[in-house]
Scaffold this active site. Sequence first.
Site, PDB file in Angstrom:
ATOM      1  N   LYS A  35       0.849  -1.195   0.000  1.00  0.00           N
ATOM      2  CA  LYS A  35       0.000   0.000   0.000  1.00  0.00           C
ATOM      3  C   LYS A  35       0.884   1.244   0.000  1.00  0.00           C
ATOM      4  CE  LYS A  35      -0.531  -0.232   5.045  1.00  0.00           C
ATOM      5  NZ  LYS A  35      -1.455  -0.624   6.125  1.00  0.00           N
ATOM      6  N   ARG A 130     -10.812  -0.242  14.959  1.00  0.00           N
ATOM      7  CA  ARG A 130     -10.815   0.503  13.704  1.00  0.00           C
ATOM      8  C   ARG A 130     -11.817  -0.218  12.814  1.00  0.00           C
ATOM      9  NH1 ARG A 130      -4.787   1.485  11.527  1.00  0.00           N
ATOM     10  NH2 ARG A 130      -5.283  -0.609  10.830  1.00  0.00           N
ATOM     11  N   TYR A 263      15.787  30.239   8.804  1.00  0.00           N
ATOM     12  CA  TYR A 263      14.543  30.905   9.195  1.00  0.00           C
ATOM     13  C   TYR A 263      14.382  30.884  10.710  1.00  0.00           C
ATOM     14  CZ  TYR A 263      12.895  30.802   4.364  1.00  0.00           C
ATOM     15  OH  TYR A 263      12.744  30.989   3.018  1.00  0.00           O
ATOM     16  N   MET A 311      12.204  24.623   2.648  1.00  0.00           N
ATOM     17  CA  MET A 311      11.476  23.860   1.627  1.00  0.00           C
ATOM     18  C   MET A 311      12.397  23.000   0.765  1.00  0.00           C
ATOM     19  SD  MET A 311       8.865  25.164  -1.322  1.00  0.00           S
ATOM     20  CE  MET A 311       7.518  25.656  -0.270  1.00  0.00           C
TER      21      MET A 311
END
Length: 371
Positions: A35, A130, A263, A311
Amino acid sequence: MPRPLHATIHLDSMQRNLDRARSCAPTSKLWAVVKANAYGHGLERGMRGFAQADGLALIETENALRLRELGWIKPILLLEGVFDASDIPLLAEHNIDSTVHCLEQIKMLEYTQLYRPVDVHLKMNTGMNRLGFRPEEFRAAYQRLRAIPGIRNITLMTHFANADELEHPRLAIGEQVRRFRLGADGLEGERSLSNSGGVLHQAELLSGVDPELRNDWARPGIMLYGGTPGGRTAADYGLLPTMTLRSEIIGIQHIGAGDSVGYGSRFQADGPMTIGVVACGYADGYPRHAEHGTPVLVEGRRTRLIGRVSMDMMTVDLTPVANARVGSKVTLWGDGLPIDEVAQAAGTIGYELMCALAARVRVDEGRLGCD
Ligand SMILES: *Cc1c(COP(=O)(O)O)cnc(C)c1O
């Protein structure tokens, strides 16, 4: 020249990890779970790496069909079953097994005329809460499925919440096994129980929990990709990395006491140091939450991430790597640097890092130990 960032998939390690799963669960057939684009490795590579598996398991019908187009002829299992009745004829046509976890899915099967037989995997909720029928509802669900013409084999399935921690205080695996035995008692069909955690601990499960445990099918995922479901490290379990994310140093800064980096100026130097800028950022799938100090290899030497991941770039401490230069090889995870260790430093798990590898990252194939 392309950007230096690339992920190398080690198909031979995928095969070796599958062999490892076989030796842990020698009496089980194995669904290799592919998956999420084979946990970020690519569906087609998952098919090739796990060619020796007994079947492939995933989520979407369209990807099951793609496996058939790619030439996979062994079983395929939809781990959550169909999301809509219109997919049921495709199951029959392409011989795809489907999980059945709720009444709505049983109704879809009842209303659809099946022109060819379909194998289903009836899921029991043994405490994960679940998907699945509760143990006391299981027999009725089974009988209702059994009455549908066209349904061939019914495999009985459950999923462990804490297979990596056998004595979990909230829900021990032994308790889930006990509920499963109770709910499935006397029902005909193969049993499908274990994810990676269950496979890795199969011996303990048999010796300590239930010596008569039948686990006809196991469903390993993360262990096949060289990650662990928790507990010990991949190396402790004899698993090999299957994905190495590599890049290069593209810039160098020499800074002094009081200078900050990146940053938010999150990192501040308290003395002279050398900073390397690596071509890899959060838009590539590297976790932005990675903490200062997350391990990185430069020229094979271990150093650390500093400052905030941006990024397209991140910054690392080159002070311990005397020969570092622009063009130096950087390993973000994989060969020589366990993905679980990086994940832990970022407050997540190896699964998430693999799956989040961004589409813009070039992917190639190669053996461990080669760049
Ligand atoms: C994802 C999944 C698995 C594989 O789990 P791992 O922890 O990666 O081994 C097994 N069974 C089901 C139903 C799943 O959804």
